[in-house]
Design an enzyme around this catalytic site. Structure first.
Site, mmCIF file in Angstrom:
data_model
loop_
_atom_site.group_PDB
_atom_site.id
_atom_site.type_symbol
_atom_site.label_atom_id
_atom_site.label_comp_id
_atom_site.label_asym_id
_atom_site.label_seq_id
_atom_site.Cartn_x
_atom_site.Cartn_y
_atom_site.Cartn_z
ATOM 1 N N THR A 171 0.061 8.556 9.133
ATOM 2 C CA THR A 171 0.455 9.222 10.376
ATOM 3 C C THR A 171 1.691 10.080 10.133
ATOM 4 O OG1 THR A 171 -0.521 7.432 11.637
ATOM 5 C CG2 THR A 171 1.048 8.819 12.805
ATOM 6 N N ASN B 126 -13.389 7.256 8.726
ATOM 7 C CA ASN B 126 -13.064 5.833 8.799
ATOM 8 C C ASN B 126 -14.088 5.020 9.580
ATOM 9 O OD1 ASN B 126 -11.635 7.689 10.646
ATOM 10 N ND2 ASN B 126 -11.093 5.831 11.732
ATOM 11 N N GLN C 199 -9.215 7.411 3.603
ATOM 12 C CA GLN C 199 -10.347 6.538 3.268
ATOM 13 C C GLN C 199 -10.955 6.874 1.906
ATOM 14 O OE1 GLN C 199 -11.049 3.880 4.935
ATOM 15 N NE2 GLN C 199 -9.960 4.245 6.867
ATOM 16 N N SER D 11 -2.534 6.482 3.052
ATOM 17 C CA SER D 11 -1.924 5.290 3.643
ATOM 18 C C SER D 11 -2.164 4.103 2.717
ATOM 19 C CB SER D 11 -2.581 5.034 5.006
ATOM 20 O OG SER D 11 -1.663 4.413 5.859
ATOM 21 N N HIS E 160 -1.968 0.831 3.115
ATOM 22 C CA HIS E 160 -2.619 -0.413 3.554
ATOM 23 C C HIS E 160 -4.140 -0.313 3.642
ATOM 24 C CE1 HIS E 160 -3.500 0.380 7.933
ATOM 25 N NE2 HIS E 160 -2.671 1.370 7.696
ATOM 26 N N THR F 6 16.599 5.834 3.287
ATOM 27 C CA THR F 6 16.507 4.981 2.097
ATOM 28 C C THR F 6 15.076 4.506 1.910
ATOM 29 O OG1 THR F 6 18.788 4.337 2.430
ATOM 30 C CG2 THR F 6 17.475 2.919 0.994
ATOM 31 N N CYS G 199 -11.741 -0.078 21.414
ATOM 32 C CA CYS G 199 -12.054 -1.162 22.354
ATOM 33 C C CYS G 199 -10.909 -1.403 23.306
ATOM 34 C CB CYS G 199 -12.265 -2.467 21.600
ATOM 35 S SG CYS G 199 -13.878 -2.597 20.942
HETATM 36 N N1 PLP Z 1 -6.510 8.767 8.966
HETATM 37 C C1 PLP Z 1 -7.526 7.922 8.797
HETATM 38 C C2 PLP Z 1 -8.851 8.441 8.325
HETATM 39 C C3 PLP Z 1 -7.372 6.564 9.060
HETATM 40 O O1 PLP Z 1 -8.407 5.716 8.887
HETATM 41 C C4 PLP Z 1 -6.115 6.109 9.516
HETATM 42 C C5 PLP Z 1 -5.936 4.685 9.883
HETATM 43 O O2 PLP Z 1 -6.799 4.086 10.501
HETATM 44 C C6 PLP Z 1 -5.062 7.025 9.667
HETATM 45 C C7 PLP Z 1 -5.304 8.343 9.383
HETATM 46 C C8 PLP Z 1 -3.696 6.589 10.109
HETATM 47 O O3 PLP Z 1 -3.114 5.770 9.137
HETATM 48 P P1 PLP Z 1 -1.779 4.924 9.436
HETATM 49 O O4 PLP Z 1 -1.999 4.238 10.733
HETATM 50 O O5 PLP Z 1 -1.680 3.982 8.295
HETATM 51 O O6 PLP Z 1 -0.636 5.862 9.520
#
Ligand code: PLP
Length: 656
Positions: free
Chosen positions: A73, A161, A191, A211, A213, A249, A338
């Site tokens: 984001t 996603n 993704q 991202s 995670h 930082t 949801c």
């Molecule tokens: N873009 C895509 C395709 C995503 O799947 C996601 C998270 O679901 C994001 C952007 C946003 O990532 P984050 O919430 O880790 O900033």
């Protein structure tokens, strides 16, 4: 409890063991500030430099900027800000730069929301336009060709996603090239990392956010690639970290962890290959097809990541499927945003123009590239268990006794199915249009014949049920009989096994038994509104939204999980009641404090409410999240029942 199998990798992933170790070391040992010039700082700097160097190699981005961010984001904000500032400057200098902010119709919401936000803040006044996708979920290149000459900034994603659809980035690049488009181009690569080959430097891509995670690093760490020469404006200023590109930082634990993931990607021994992932998808898809023979996959496999399966099953809402999977210990997600009560149809699938039922009921099963055979075996076995559990009759015999009519409540939107399990007849009362498809599929799956569709939504239901049902929407069946009410008044009736459904003069329907042609004592009254429920004469009142709770007990009766042991010590005779659907109970019947639970689904509560009201033992309801058990509690309290509790937060909070 059933051990958890996590199949929701597109939402987030667990953290790689090596990444946990790296984060731990960065927190405990090498905790220095990479901007410090002493030894502790230099050791931290080494971790930072090493992670960046690995990122450059993995992304094939030896030139250009690679900076660490808090996640995608933030990377998206930085890219949008950079592109719009450049457009503003170019426009001020009299250069042609286009008037459109064009984004793929299936982008993550972070993209259009950021475009609208910065367009407003910066006063760039460009026109936001969604680029449609085709039925396969891929961008319409014919439309892009038309719009590209006017496009100032183009945002597309590498892979979606929700659907897993992989974009045709080469095709998009070719269109931009051929049309001489002035567009700057961002590709959301969230993704794609670890699942698709990325060679950023060899592309025309200007910005690529990532991202951590989504690929086994922790939340709160990400990366942004910016092509050499592409415009750049920092989002955050301050101490000049990240070469002044992103002040603040650094999140060293996150960077160290992401560095460990990048190392695993680079070394190529940890994650499955594309070919292995294709084989995994084949196995998962085969298991799903066997469990749910009518399943519809929402994405063509040849254009999708092998790690994402998006599907819908006719007659099963996304919520019902999610609950079933959850009961079997499989964590998947509804393919749509949801809210607590209702799932909004997926805008991604709607953009692909899929039928409404598939957009509304989609479920996404996604895995990461870190798996082994044992995990896939377990997932397939659990999916098979879900299929078997689903064959459990939701319209099974009534708990009131052999030959008695059963009563099923069609969910939060309301409506009732009153059915005779032996004769196979069913009467629908006030089943709303939103539930018509699900109710019709349920009747069909279990071989019931619709005798009558009464009240609200009757036409929608008749339209969904097989033509041979020959039912007049809203009409009382012609083959009904005449009976007398207790006061002697004549009334139209319909036999359902040993019970009769009687049309009450004025309003509503009574369900009870006949004695010499007279309805003596009705068990249930189906009323359209609370006002219609007068003179219920001791019958449980069933309204479209559920059982009427007339007297709501004020005393809080929520039981927190930490009090469970104490509760059973205090109430050793308590009845433990699972109010989830019978199929969920069959998919994973939990023991609480070593006690087995009775399966009495909320959808069948009308039939056993009177018994529960009069039962002396304390009652403890539970479900998946605490919503359905709370409803059961409120109904029983409304019927004047005391010593009844529900498990707050449900099974979800009990853990494994
Ligand atoms: N873009 C895509 C395709 C995503 O799947 C996601 C998270 O679901 C994001 C952007 C946003 O990532 P984050 O919430 O880790 O900033």
């Amino acid at each position: 409890m059933v051990p958890e199998l996590y199949l929701d990798a597109n939402a987030t992933s667990p953290v790689l063991t090596a990444a946990i170790a790296a984060a731990h070391a960065a927190l405990e040992i090498d905790f220095g500030n990479p901007s410090s010039s002493h030894a502790a700082g230099l050791r931290a700097r080494l971790i930072l430099d090493d992670a960046r160097a690995r990122a450059r190699r993995v992304l094939a981005a030896e030139t250009g900027r690679v900076m660490f961010t808090s996640g995608a984001t933030e990377g998206i904000q930085t890219a949008v800000l950079s592109a719009l500032c450049a457009v503003r400057e170019r426009r001020a200098a009299g250069q042609a730069c286009g008037d459109l902010l064009l984004y793929g119709a299936t982008e993550h919401k972070a993209v259009p929301e950021s475009l609208a936000h910065w367009n407003r803040i910066l006063g760039t006044d460009l026109t936001l336009q969604a680029l449609p996708v085709d039925g396969d979920g891929r961008h319409r290149l014919d439309l892009l060709r038309e719009l590209a000459p006017r496009t100032a900034f183009l945002c597309t994603m590498a892979a979606n996603n929700e659907s897993g659809v992989v974009s045709n980035l080469d095709g998009i690049a070719a269109v931009l090239e051929q049309t001489g488009s002035p567009a700057l181009w961002m590709v959301d690569c969230v993704q794609a990392l670890g699942k698709l080959p990325l060679a950023l430097e060899r592309t025309r891509i200007d910005y690529a956010p990532f991202s951590g995670h989504k690929l086994y690093a922790p939340k709160g760490i990400g990366m942004l690639y910016v092509r050499a020469g592409a415009p750049f404006t920092p989002l955050m200023c301050g101490g000049g970290q990240e070469a002044g590109q992103r002040s603040g930082t650094e999140n060293m634990a996150g960077i160290a962890a992401l560095g460990a993931v990048l190392r695993a990607l680079e070394e190529g021994r940890t994650f499955c290959s594309h070919a292995q992932l294709l084989a995994v998808r084949e196995r998962l898809a085969a298991a799903l097809r066997a469990a749910f023979p009518a399943i519809a996959f929402n994405t063509p496999f040849e254009h999708a990541l092998p790690t994402t399966l998006n599907f819908a099953v006719p007659g099963l809402s996304g919520k019902a499927l999610l609950d079933l999977f959850d009961a079997a210990g499989i964590r998947v997600s509804a393919g749509s945003a949801c809210s607590a009560a209702k799932a909004a149809p997926s805008y991604v699938l709607e953009a692909m123009a899929l039928p409404a039922w598939r957009c509304a009921n989609a479920v996404r099963l996604s895995v990461g590239p870190l798996l082994d055979e044992a995990f896939v075996d377990a997932a397939c076995a659990r999916i098979a268990r879900c299929g078997e559990a689903l064959r459990r009759q939701p319209l099974a015999a009534s708990p009131s006794g052999a030959g008695r009519a059963g009563v099923y409540h069609c969910g939060l939107d309301g409506g009732w199915l009153v059915f005779d399990p032996e004769g196979g007849d069913c009467v629908a009362i006030d089943v709303p249009g939103t539930q018509a498809g699900t109710a019709a599929a349920l009747l069909q799956r279990h071989g019931y014949r619709l005798r009558a569709a009464l009240g609200a939504g009757a036409e929608a239901l008749c339209a969904q049920v097989e033509a041979d049902a020959d039912v007049d929407a809203g009409a009382w069946p012609a083959d009904g009989e005449r009976v007398r009410l207790a006061d002697g008044a004549p009334a139209a009736a319909l036999r359902l096994g040993r019970d009769v459904l009687v049309r009450r003069p004025g309003s509503g329907y009574l369900l009870g038994t006949l004695e010499n042609g007279v309805l003596r004592q009705a068990r249930l009254l189906f009323a359209h509104t609370p006002a219609d429920a007068h003179d219920a004469g001791g019958a449980i009142v069933c309204l479209p939204a559920g059982i009427q709770a007339s007297r709501v007990e004020q005393k809080p009766a929520e039981l927190a999980r930490r009090h469970l042991k104490h509760f059973f010590a205090e109430h050793p005779d308590a009845l433990l009641i699972d109010v989830r659907e019978a199929c969920e109970h069959a998919a994973g019947a939990p023991m609480l404090q070593g006690r087995a639970a009775y399966s009495l689904p909320l959808s069948r509560l009308a039939e056993y409410a009177a018994w529960l009201r009069d039962e002396a033992r304390p009652l403890l309801f539970f479900c998946r999240s605490g919503n359905r058990s709370l409803k059961a509690l409120q109904c029983l309290q409304g019927l004047g029942r005391e010593r009844v509790w529900h498990l707050a937060g449900g099974l979800a909070l009990l853990g494994n």
